[in-house]
Design an enzyme around this catalytic site. Structure first.
Site, PDB file in Angstrom:
ATOM      1  N   ASP A 148       0.829  -1.208   0.000  1.00  0.00           N
ATOM      2  CA  ASP A 148       0.000   0.000   0.000  1.00  0.00           C
ATOM      3  C   ASP A 148       0.869   1.266   0.000  1.00  0.00           C
ATOM      4  O   ASP A 148       2.091   1.191   0.002  1.00  0.00           O
ATOM      5  CB  ASP A 148      -0.924  -0.068   1.238  1.00  0.00           C
ATOM      6  N   GLU A 181      -0.817   1.832  -5.150  1.00  0.00           N
ATOM      7  CA  GLU A 181      -0.408   3.230  -5.020  1.00  0.00           C
ATOM      8  C   GLU A 181      -1.485   4.157  -5.586  1.00  0.00           C
ATOM      9  O   GLU A 181      -1.286   5.353  -5.687  1.00  0.00           O
ATOM     10  CB  GLU A 181       0.981   3.278  -5.656  1.00  0.00           C
ATOM     11  N   TRP A 182      -2.652   3.549  -5.874  1.00  0.00           N
ATOM     12  CA  TRP A 182      -3.893   4.249  -6.243  1.00  0.00           C
ATOM     13  C   TRP A 182      -3.780   5.093  -7.512  1.00  0.00           C
ATOM     14  O   TRP A 182      -4.561   6.034  -7.709  1.00  0.00           O
ATOM     15  CB  TRP A 182      -4.383   5.139  -5.092  1.00  0.00           C
ATOM     16  N   GLY A 183      -2.767   4.846  -8.326  1.00  0.00           N
ATOM     17  CA  GLY A 183      -2.627   5.623  -9.562  1.00  0.00           C
ATOM     18  C   GLY A 183      -2.071   7.020  -9.329  1.00  0.00           C
ATOM     19  O   GLY A 183      -1.980   7.809 -10.273  1.00  0.00           O
ATOM     20  N   ASN A 185       0.842   8.310  -8.920  1.00  0.00           N
ATOM     21  CA  ASN A 185       2.030   8.711  -9.697  1.00  0.00           C
ATOM     22  C   ASN A 185       2.093   7.993 -11.041  1.00  0.00           C
ATOM     23  O   ASN A 185       3.164   7.666 -11.533  1.00  0.00           O
ATOM     24  CB  ASN A 185       3.300   8.413  -8.901  1.00  0.00           C
ATOM     25  N   ASP A 203      -9.858   3.729  -3.856  1.00  0.00           N
ATOM     26  CA  ASP A 203     -10.563   2.499  -3.464  1.00  0.00           C
ATOM     27  C   ASP A 203     -11.963   2.383  -4.071  1.00  0.00           C
ATOM     28  O   ASP A 203     -12.713   3.358  -4.138  1.00  0.00           O
ATOM     29  CB  ASP A 203     -10.710   2.442  -1.935  1.00  0.00           C
TER      30      ASP A 203
HETATM   31  C1  GLA Z   1      -5.986   1.238   1.236  1.00  0.00           C
HETATM   32  C2  GLA Z   1      -6.061   0.273   0.063  1.00  0.00           C
HETATM   33  C3  GLA Z   1      -7.179  -0.732   0.309  1.00  0.00           C
HETATM   34  C4  GLA Z   1      -6.930  -1.481   1.604  1.00  0.00           C
HETATM   35  C5  GLA Z   1      -6.765  -0.499   2.765  1.00  0.00           C
HETATM   36  C6  GLA Z   1      -6.306  -1.187   4.031  1.00  0.00           C
HETATM   37  O1  GLA Z   1      -7.107   2.039   1.323  1.00  0.00           O
HETATM   38  O2  GLA Z   1      -6.256   0.965  -1.129  1.00  0.00           O
HETATM   39  O3  GLA Z   1      -7.280  -1.625  -0.767  1.00  0.00           O
HETATM   40  O4  GLA Z   1      -5.786  -2.271   1.475  1.00  0.00           O
HETATM   41  O5  GLA Z   1      -5.817   0.524   2.454  1.00  0.00           O
HETATM   42  O6  GLA Z   1      -6.129  -0.305   5.101  1.00  0.00           O
END
Ligand code: GLA
Length: 392
Positions: A148, A181-183, A185, A203
């Site tokens: 994460d 890393e949620w995109g 960068n 998410d």
């Molecule tokens: C972030 C991630 C999720 C999950 C949570 C856990 O939000 O994007 O997929 O792993 O952390 O805390």
């Protein structure tokens, strides 16, 4: 001179051992189950073992699902040597015993960490402990690591994830590496040589809006995906209760069209027959797992109504009609035209001759009987129709 000869093998050794990611992993998008979407921090050994059991008995394993991944909150601290410590109350037999149990079911085991000082739920992160943690994971028999991006302050994403990649490689156990890393960068631009999959967005949540919004953000990313390196639009919400059955069908189909990793996130022990049928629809899963490894591209975008095309191995292709709107739509679909569409060199879809193919509806599990090449098709709100051109 003698000295020089002595040095040659060592130089060679270092030259052939550059840090890299493990080859041959995730040649098709990884499939499994992850604890986060349904259970959050409320995880324990018995629950995870139950999910492994259910993965087998429900038919999910037969359909191709193989990883059981524990997400955040399995860890509580580090000991005096800096070793990561699992929650002893929730995992009384330790993580290795859990991994062994999962392996005994013919499944693979995945774990979660975070590149920063702390995980998103405030548990110890990997920063400064990458090599130590990687060795621990290898010792435990971990097969998959999701890392994460919380609490990373000024860390550089590429070098942080490269560091963990190198640590995993040095530990010597092939571990699928999932960058979360949620995109932020644009990992699609640099993560190919680092990991096997990378999140492209924030998410997902269990709602139509969240799901379809994430789907829309994948539109320009097809060229970055391929065997061993996938765009990850986040885990599945199928079966978690806040979308309709039709919407879950759409969610699952779209993820398969995207060649997305398929991480179920529901209670596998208590699935409705409808949700089980969605998650184990082998004809849809085959699109996802196709060895060509191409992500679908959008061929026609009329806003609420879209046509997506996914090139498949063996010169076949899948066509998905999507009705995003709240109203029923009746559309004229010209299969002769669709067979000819080559969605560009980039996506590798070629022009086919309709007469050489049968057209199969992958939810009805039936071939179409096309008296004419163009027919009217009804699409109820929030639904898809997906067809495969299969060589006769
Ligand atoms: C972030 C991630 C999720 C999950 C949570 C856990 O939000 O994007 O997929 O792993 O952390 O805390």
């Amino acid at each position: 001179m003698k000295k020089l000869f002595f040095l040659i093998p060592f130089t060679f050794f270092f030259l052939i051992l550059p840090a890299q990611k493990f080859d041959q992993l995730a040649k098709t998008p990884p499939m499994g189950w992850n604890s986060w979407n349904k259970y959050g921090c409320n995880i324990r050994e018995s629950l995870i073992m139950g999910m492994a059991d259910a993965m087998v008995t429900s038919g999910m394993k037969d359909a191709g699902f193989e990883f059981i991944v524990i997400d955040d909150c399995w860890q509580v601290s580090r000991d005096e040597n800096g070793e990561i410590v699992a929650d002893k109350e929730r995992f009384p037999n330790g993580i290795k015993a859990l991994a062994d149990y999962i392996h005994s079911k013919g499944l693979k085991f995945g774990i979660y960490s975070c590149a920063g000082t702390k995980t998103c739920a405030g548990r110890p992160g990997a920063l400064g402990h990458e090599y130590q943690d990687a060795r621990t994971y290898a010792k435990w028999g971990v097969d998959y690591l999701k890392e994460d991006w919380c609490n990373t302050s000024s860390q550089d994403a590429k070098s942080s994830y490269t560091n963990m990649r190198d640590a995993l490689y040095a530990a010597g156990r092939p571990i699928v590496f999932s960058l979360c890393e949620w995109g932020s960068n644009k990992p699609w631009e640099w993560a190919g040589p680092i990991g096997n999959l990378w999140r492209t967005t924030g998410d997902i949540s269990d709602s139509w809006n969240s799901m379809i919004n994430i789907f829309s953000q994948q539109k320009d990313l097809a060229k970055y995906a391929g065997p061993g390196h996938w765009n990850d639009p986040d885990m599945l919400e199928v079966g978690n209760g806040r979308m309709t059955t039709e919407e879950y069908k759409t969610h699952f189909t779209l993820w398969c069209m995207l060649a997305a990793p398929l991480m179920a996130g529901n209670d596998l022990q208590n699935m409705t027959p409808e949700n089980k049928a969605i998650l184990t629809n082998k004809e849809i899963i085959e699109l996802d797992q196709d060895t060509l490894g191409r992500q679908a591209t959008c061929y026609r975008d009329n806003g609420d109504y879209q046509i997506w095309i996914k090139p498949l191995g063996g010169n076949e292709k899948a066509v998905c009609l999507l009705n995003k709107s709240d109203e029923k739509k009746t559309v004229l679909v010209d299969f002769a035209l669709l067979s000819q569409v080559s969605s560009g060199r980039r996506s590798g879809s070629t022009s086919l001759k309709l007469e050489d193919y049968r057209v199969r509806d992958l939810w009805d599990h039936k071939d179409l009987t096309l008296k004419e090449p163009a027919i009217y098709i009804d699409l109820i709100p929030h639904s898809v129709k997906v067809f495969r051109f299969i060589k006769k």
